[in-house]
Design a protein around this motif. Sequence first.
Motif, PDB file in Angstrom:
ATOM      1  N   LEU A   1     -11.620  -1.949 -29.923  1.00 29.58           N
ATOM      2  CA  LEU A   1     -12.004  -2.792 -28.795  1.00 29.58           C
ATOM      3  C   LEU A   1     -11.400  -4.185 -28.907  1.00 29.58           C
ATOM      4  O   LEU A   1     -10.986  -4.778 -27.906  1.00 29.58           O
ATOM      5  CB  LEU A   1     -13.528  -2.868 -28.695  1.00 29.58           C
ATOM      6  N   LYS A   2     -11.333  -4.708 -30.124  1.00 26.92           N
ATOM      7  CA  LYS A   2     -10.711  -6.013 -30.330  1.00 26.92           C
ATOM      8  C   LYS A   2      -9.220  -5.949 -30.002  1.00 26.92           C
ATOM      9  O   LYS A   2      -8.673  -6.841 -29.356  1.00 26.92           O
ATOM     10  CB  LYS A   2     -10.935  -6.496 -31.766  1.00 26.92           C
ATOM     11  N   ASP A   3      -8.560  -4.903 -30.461  1.00 27.15           N
ATOM     12  CA  ASP A   3      -7.135  -4.765 -30.198  1.00 27.15           C
ATOM     13  C   ASP A   3      -6.857  -4.660 -28.708  1.00 27.15           C
ATOM     14  O   ASP A   3      -5.875  -5.222 -28.203  1.00 27.15           O
ATOM     15  CB  ASP A   3      -6.591  -3.529 -30.916  1.00 27.15           C
ATOM     16  N   ALA A   4      -7.741  -3.948 -27.995  1.00 26.39           N
ATOM     17  CA  ALA A   4      -7.549  -3.727 -26.565  1.00 26.39           C
ATOM     18  C   ALA A   4      -7.957  -4.935 -25.718  1.00 26.39           C
ATOM     19  O   ALA A   4      -7.735  -4.940 -24.505  1.00 26.39           O
ATOM     20  CB  ALA A   4      -8.331  -2.496 -26.114  1.00 26.39           C
ATOM     21  N   GLY A   5      -8.548  -5.951 -26.349  1.00 31.94           N
ATOM     22  CA  GLY A   5      -8.867  -7.175 -25.633  1.00 31.94           C
ATOM     23  C   GLY A   5     -10.218  -7.216 -24.954  1.00 31.94           C
ATOM     24  O   GLY A   5     -10.450  -8.043 -24.072  1.00 31.94           O
ATOM     25  N   PHE A   6     -11.141  -6.346 -25.372  1.00 37.70           N
ATOM     26  CA  PHE A   6     -12.476  -6.373 -24.786  1.00 37.70           C
ATOM     27  C   PHE A   6     -13.282  -7.550 -25.331  1.00 37.70           C
ATOM     28  O   PHE A   6     -13.153  -7.911 -26.505  1.00 37.70           O
ATOM     29  CB  PHE A   6     -13.223  -5.073 -25.092  1.00 37.70           C
ATOM     30  N   GLU A   7     -14.137  -8.096 -24.485  1.00 33.09           N
ATOM     31  CA  GLU A   7     -15.112  -9.090 -24.934  1.00 33.09           C
ATOM     32  C   GLU A   7     -16.295  -8.319 -25.523  1.00 33.09           C
ATOM     33  O   GLU A   7     -16.831  -7.410 -24.866  1.00 33.09           O
ATOM     34  CB  GLU A   7     -15.570  -9.950 -23.757  1.00 33.09           C
ATOM     35  N   ILE A   8     -16.700  -8.668 -26.734  1.00 32.99           N
ATOM     36  CA  ILE A   8     -17.713  -7.880 -27.438  1.00 32.99           C
ATOM     37  C   ILE A   8     -18.958  -8.712 -27.712  1.00 32.99           C
ATOM     38  O   ILE A   8     -18.892  -9.776 -28.348  1.00 32.99           O
ATOM     39  CB  ILE A   8     -17.159  -7.347 -28.771  1.00 32.99           C
ATOM     40  N   GLU A   9     -20.100  -8.217 -27.247  1.00 33.26           N
ATOM     41  CA  GLU A   9     -21.390  -8.778 -27.653  1.00 33.26           C
ATOM     42  C   GLU A   9     -21.862  -7.954 -28.849  1.00 33.26           C
ATOM     43  O   GLU A   9     -22.167  -6.774 -28.721  1.00 33.26           O
ATOM     44  CB  GLU A   9     -22.410  -8.693 -26.513  1.00 33.26           C
TER      45      GLU A   9
END
Length: 202
Positions: free
Chosen positions: A25-33
Amino acid sequence: MAGKVVYHYLAIGRLGRGEVVNLFLKDAGFEIEDNRYAWDHTWPATSKKLQEQGLTRTGLLPSIEYQGEVLTQHIPILRYFAREVGGYDGETNWEKYIVDAVSDIHIDWRFKFVANLKGATEEYKNEVVPKYYNLLAQYYAEREGPYLLGEKITYADFAVYQSIDNERRIGTLPSPLPEPLVKLEKAIEARPNIAEYIKANK
């Protein structure tokens, strides 16, 4: 920005299958809570509460909240988001098969890895682990690399990378690691979003 997800996982650092999802998810650019839960005597009660809240059916993590849905099981989560962003997978049916096959090999390995977390057996260290990495190396050696499909990263690459990282952390990674997998590890860790995360979470 790819979008926002709510991430639920155990507070065990970079260990575990949930970390695969986190890296992807970090690699794909998602904002993560990021929501983490203690892995101690309180976990059974926490697990039950999460089930009651509908955040996990099995009582296990990771789970992801995204666009009103709850996703569980780490490899299906990766496949879901690969489809969501239109990447991180094969383009032809054959390429998709290769990615799925390596993912299934990872799932088989992970079952045995978890069983050996509290103390690896000689059979695991001397038979299971070498067989797993030698098998993966055969797939990775079929293309120039550094990824399973050559220059094109897939969700399976994150799963394989995570297995290498976790084996190193518990002292069961074979030495030497097959060269195609050394190339994969270096390539993953050089990706900008991953490099930034690793620097902050060694």
